[in-house]
Design an enzyme around this catalytic site. Structure first.
Site, short mmCIF file in Angstrom:
data_model
loop_
_atom_site.label_atom_id
_atom_site.label_comp_id
_atom_site.label_asym_id
_atom_site.label_seq_id
_atom_site.Cartn_x
_atom_site.Cartn_y
_atom_site.Cartn_z
N ARG A 1 0.83 -1.21 0.00
CA ARG A 1 0.00 0.00 0.00
C ARG A 1 0.86 1.26 0.00
O ARG A 1 0.55 2.24 -0.67
CB ARG A 1 -0.94 0.01 1.20
CG ARG A 1 -1.92 1.20 1.18
CD ARG A 1 -2.89 1.15 2.36
NE ARG A 1 -2.18 1.30 3.62
CZ ARG A 1 -2.62 0.88 4.79
NH1 ARG A 1 -3.77 0.23 4.86
NH2 ARG A 1 -1.93 1.07 5.89
N TYR B 1 -8.83 24.25 -11.83
CA TYR B 1 -9.51 22.99 -12.15
C TYR B 1 -10.84 22.94 -11.41
O TYR B 1 -10.87 23.02 -10.18
CB TYR B 1 -8.61 21.81 -11.79
CG TYR B 1 -9.26 20.47 -11.98
CD1 TYR B 1 -9.87 20.13 -13.18
CD2 TYR B 1 -9.26 19.53 -10.96
CE1 TYR B 1 -10.48 18.90 -13.35
CE2 TYR B 1 -9.85 18.29 -11.12
CZ TYR B 1 -10.46 17.98 -12.32
OH TYR B 1 -11.07 16.77 -12.48
N ASP C 1 0.13 24.01 -8.98
CA ASP C 1 -0.42 23.02 -9.90
C ASP C 1 0.23 23.28 -11.26
O ASP C 1 -0.08 24.25 -11.94
CB ASP C 1 -1.95 23.16 -9.99
CG ASP C 1 -2.58 22.17 -10.96
OD1 ASP C 1 -1.85 21.56 -11.77
OD2 ASP C 1 -3.81 22.00 -10.92
N LYS D 1 -2.70 13.44 -17.15
CA LYS D 1 -2.59 14.28 -18.33
C LYS D 1 -1.26 14.04 -19.06
O LYS D 1 -1.02 12.93 -19.53
CB LYS D 1 -2.78 15.74 -17.93
CG LYS D 1 -3.98 16.01 -17.02
CD LYS D 1 -5.31 15.52 -17.56
CE LYS D 1 -6.52 16.07 -16.82
NZ LYS D 1 -6.71 15.57 -15.45
#
Length: 381
Positions: free
Chosen positions: A52, A104, A177, A202
């Protein structure tokens, strides 16, 4: 031979991967969720207990991204939203977050809801107006400043170095970002940012087949440790196959981004002043209000994203998008195929995006085909 290896070489070689046992040049997928101990109870690899938070494939991609961004550490997440929200969740009740009014859309909606629920003050600034940024930051104590540059989908460009100076003078940390710019065009940490965020779905992946997010930190401070703990405890991890696909996509990122930038610039230049076009919004155009800032902090291109506003309002804009034949009408961006979206209709009545605007994600096709496609759609509308 000396000096730092060039980014293109780092990417093409998947972080200089070579299997010393077999000579394989492509990393394998390691799907194991757990790691065994020997007869004495010692782990075969002391750094791995459970996948994990200790994924072999994730760590390979993280190492490449970390080096590209000049960071101290990098973590991959199950999505861009998982990465962004983990960092914001390190804020405490009573803290203040400053964010751009254009960003966004899904993250903006979540920020408003989360901050309201948890007693965190959120203030928005106009990313096209540095004076407004200064005013909002200095209005009250602040713990985190969020910058998205270029800002989706109207592509305002914020001066990262100036934003870092403002944040640090106010005792806050700067998060950038940099999804649209990619680590190839802008390295925010080198400009003073504390954290860099990417929707790795992206350009980093670039093939529209992986959902992923990434955070990179300038230093492994207490906020970073908290974000990593949230990632592990909430389980917002990237699986081994997705991590492997992400690294595979990264091996061609430099050529994909270069071609997308070339296509976007040629497309923008062609349609600026074109009959029926009201405005072309692209940081690479001299007409862009923050073109000088973009030219200073974006090295090697101005990105593959642009928006166009059309004469005739929303009705004619809807006809134009409906008449496109080569552009795919789809959400997301940064893949090898060119996409287009009518953002105001997608975001709904509360959207700050003009309803005559189409957002274009330029792929790696022949740009003449794309130009002809929009030309015929405009003429037919």
């Amino acid at each position: 031979m000396g000096g730092k290896i060039k980014t293109e070489t780092l990417l093409a070689q998947a972080g200089h991967y070579l299997d010393q046992k077999t000579g394989a040049v492509v990393p394998p997928i390691q799907p194991s969720t757990t790691f065994a101990r020997d007869e004495q109870g010692n782990l075969y690899d002391s750094s791995r207990i459970y996948a994990r938070d200790q994924s072999v494939n994730a760590e390979m991609a993280e190492a490449v991204l970390c080096e590209m961004e000049s960071g101290a550490s990098c973590k991959l997440f199950a999505s861009g939203m998982a990465a962004a929200t983990a960092l914001v969740q390190t804020l405490r009740p009573g803290n203040r977050l400053v964010a751009p009014s254009v960003m966004y859309w899904s993250l903006r909606a979540w920020l408003i809801s989360f901050c309201e629920d948890w007693g965190i003050e959120i203030s928005f600034y106009d990313p096209a107006d540095e004076a407004d940024l200064v005013r909002v930051v200095n209005k009250a104590p602040i713990q985190m400043l969020w910058v998205e540059t270029p800002a989706n989908p109207t592509w305002q460009v914020v001066d990262i170095a100036r934003a870092a100076e403002l944040a640090h003078s106010a005792g806050a940390q700067l998060v950038v970002d940099s999804t649209v710019a990619t680590p190839l065009l802008t390295r925010p940490i080198e400009l003073g940012a504390d954290y860099v965020f990417h929707s790795a779905t992206k350009y980093i992946n670039g093939h529209s087949d992986v959902v992923a997010g990434a955070l990179i930190t300038a230093k492994e401070d207490s906020r970073w440790e908290k974000a990593c703990s949230i990632r592990a405890q909430h389980g917002g991890i990237l699986g081994p196959f997705e991590s492997w696909l992400l690294l595979r996509g990264m091996r061609t990122m430099h050529v994909r981004v270069e071609r997308a930038c070339e296509n976007a610039l040629a497309f923008a230049q062609h349609f600026e002043g074109f009959p029926g076009v009201a405005e072309v919004i692209y940081p690479g155009l001299a007409s862009h209000p923050q073109h000088e800032i973009a030219a200073r902090q974006m090295q090697g291109g101005f990105g593959g994203m642009l928006s166009i506003r059309f004469e005739g309002g929303v009705e004619r804009t809807a006809k134009i998008i409906g008449g496109l034949k080569y552009f795919l009408r789809a959400t997301s961006l940064g893949g090898v195929e060119s996409l287009v979206e009518h953002r105001a209709l997608i975001e709904g009545p509360d959207s700050p995006v003009p309803d005559d605007l189409l957002r274009f994600s330029m792929g790696i096709e022949n740009v003449e085909d794309l130009i002809q496609d929009l030309e015929q759609a405009i003429e037919s509308a």
